[in-house]
Design an enzyme around this catalytic site. Sequence first.
Site, short mmCIF file in Angstrom:
data_model
loop_
_atom_site.label_atom_id
_atom_site.label_comp_id
_atom_site.label_asym_id
_atom_site.label_seq_id
_atom_site.Cartn_x
_atom_site.Cartn_y
_atom_site.Cartn_z
N LEU A 1 0.82 -1.22 0.00
CA LEU A 1 0.00 0.00 0.00
C LEU A 1 0.85 1.27 0.00
O LEU A 1 1.94 1.30 0.57
CB LEU A 1 -0.92 -0.01 1.23
CG LEU A 1 -1.84 -1.24 1.32
CD1 LEU A 1 -2.74 -1.12 2.54
CD2 LEU A 1 -2.67 -1.41 0.06
N HIS A 2 0.32 2.31 -0.65
CA HIS A 2 0.99 3.60 -0.69
C HIS A 2 -0.05 4.69 -0.45
O HIS A 2 -1.22 4.38 -0.14
CB HIS A 2 1.73 3.80 -2.02
CG HIS A 2 0.89 3.52 -3.22
ND1 HIS A 2 -0.17 4.32 -3.59
CD2 HIS A 2 0.95 2.51 -4.13
CE1 HIS A 2 -0.72 3.83 -4.68
NE2 HIS A 2 -0.08 2.71 -5.03
N GLY B 1 -9.73 3.66 -7.12
CA GLY B 1 -9.10 4.86 -7.70
C GLY B 1 -9.56 5.06 -9.14
O GLY B 1 -9.57 4.11 -9.93
N ASP C 1 -7.54 3.91 -12.43
CA ASP C 1 -7.82 2.66 -13.15
C ASP C 1 -9.28 2.71 -13.62
O ASP C 1 -10.15 1.97 -13.14
CB ASP C 1 -7.58 1.46 -12.24
CG ASP C 1 -6.10 1.28 -11.94
OD1 ASP C 1 -5.29 1.39 -12.87
OD2 ASP C 1 -5.76 1.07 -10.77
N VAL D 1 -5.14 11.97 -8.33
CA VAL D 1 -4.34 13.05 -7.73
C VAL D 1 -3.26 13.41 -8.75
O VAL D 1 -2.61 12.53 -9.31
CB VAL D 1 -3.69 12.59 -6.40
CG1 VAL D 1 -2.90 13.73 -5.77
CG2 VAL D 1 -4.76 12.08 -5.44
N HIS E 1 -3.60 4.43 -1.88
CA HIS E 1 -4.55 3.58 -1.14
C HIS E 1 -5.05 4.31 0.11
O HIS E 1 -6.23 4.22 0.46
CB HIS E 1 -3.88 2.28 -0.71
CG HIS E 1 -3.42 1.42 -1.85
ND1 HIS E 1 -2.11 1.35 -2.24
CD2 HIS E 1 -4.10 0.61 -2.68
CE1 HIS E 1 -2.00 0.53 -3.27
NE2 HIS E 1 -3.20 0.06 -3.56
N LEU F 1 -0.49 11.09 -10.45
CA LEU F 1 0.48 10.46 -9.56
C LEU F 1 0.40 8.95 -9.67
O LEU F 1 -0.68 8.37 -9.76
CB LEU F 1 0.25 10.89 -8.11
CG LEU F 1 0.43 12.38 -7.80
CD1 LEU F 1 0.51 12.61 -6.30
CD2 LEU F 1 1.68 12.98 -8.47
O1 PAF Z 1 -6.81 -2.47 -7.98
C1 PAF Z 1 -6.43 -3.46 -7.32
O2 PAF Z 1 -5.57 -3.37 -6.43
C2 PAF Z 1 -7.04 -4.82 -7.62
O3 PAF Z 1 -7.30 -4.96 -8.97
C3 PAF Z 1 -8.27 -5.13 -6.76
C4 PAF Z 1 -9.42 -4.19 -7.08
C5 PAF Z 1 -7.93 -5.04 -5.29
C6 PAF Z 1 -8.76 -6.56 -7.05
O4 PAF Z 1 -7.80 -7.51 -6.73
#
Ligand code: PAF
Length: 298
Positions: free
Chosen positions: A37-38, A158, A161, A187, A41, A195
């Site tokens: 995580l960054h 986010g 994506d 962002v 997230h 970013l």
């Molecule tokens: O975006 C992600 O990190 C992944 O595609 C997700 C939504 C957690 C599904 O594994």
Amino acid sequence: MRALVAEAATGTGTGTGTAPAADAPVTVGFVPTMGALHDGHASLVRRARAENDVVVASIFVNPLQFGDPADLEHYPRTLEADLDLLGAAGADLAFAPEVQEMYPGYPDAPIVTVSAGRMGEVLEGASRPGHFDGVATVVAKLWNIVGPAAPVLRSYFGQKDAQQVAVLRRVARDLDVAVDVRSVPIVRSPEGLALSSRNTRLDAEGLERALVLSRALRLLADASAAGRPVDVEAARAMVRDEPGVELDHLVVVDPETLQELGPDTLGGPLRREALALVAAHVPPVRLIDNMVLPAAAG
Ligand code: PAF
């Protein structure tokens, strides 16, 4: 599930210090992640925290969405640091299942999966066959696991994506999952660059060159906001003319179906909101970005 704050474990509080009235609807903000995580997230968790009584995050490196087994094997796993980040950002609970808990019998299971259909075959999906089916399958399962405990379930992703967000909105709609899919805006740097952890692999020149992606999207967004034709070719030319940037795709699509919009729709003022998506190689990385094109006023 692991409690990240004491009151969440006992069900006596909200993590914000104000317990909901016994008869108040409890809203659950759910943030699915694959860990490592960054701050991007953390911003999803903070938004979920601001909008819900309880915040749940999942950490699961989903084998179904990896094409290359080596990518899956080398995907970073940083559980303790991830739990710290989730707690600091305001999550109450973290769900970090093992592969066999999610897919008992894996790799012979699951047998039944969710297909993203043609929405998973275009754009990013064209170079990653099966990826969006894997995402759709795991997120549908996670919603089914978290959902029954949530009178109101909201799930956060986010907007960077954009294809993933569109696919998951469609999963919720087509499979009647009672979840509100919320996207958190991209962002950007003050200069406009979206970013991404990949940006750290660009040198100063690469960072400068990468700005052409948001400039090209902005050209389209400004045109649509002003009720002018949306000139996708001009935006593509802008990216192609930038030295050291190799355009993969730049398209304008229907935000709900991801179907490409042609000159019939783009040649005059936009009647409905559209979505412009770009992907390009700025060596050594491949970058993606997107922007909403507003419908013309009036
Ligand atoms: O975006 C992600 O990190 C992944 O595609 C997700 C939504 C957690 C599904 O594994």
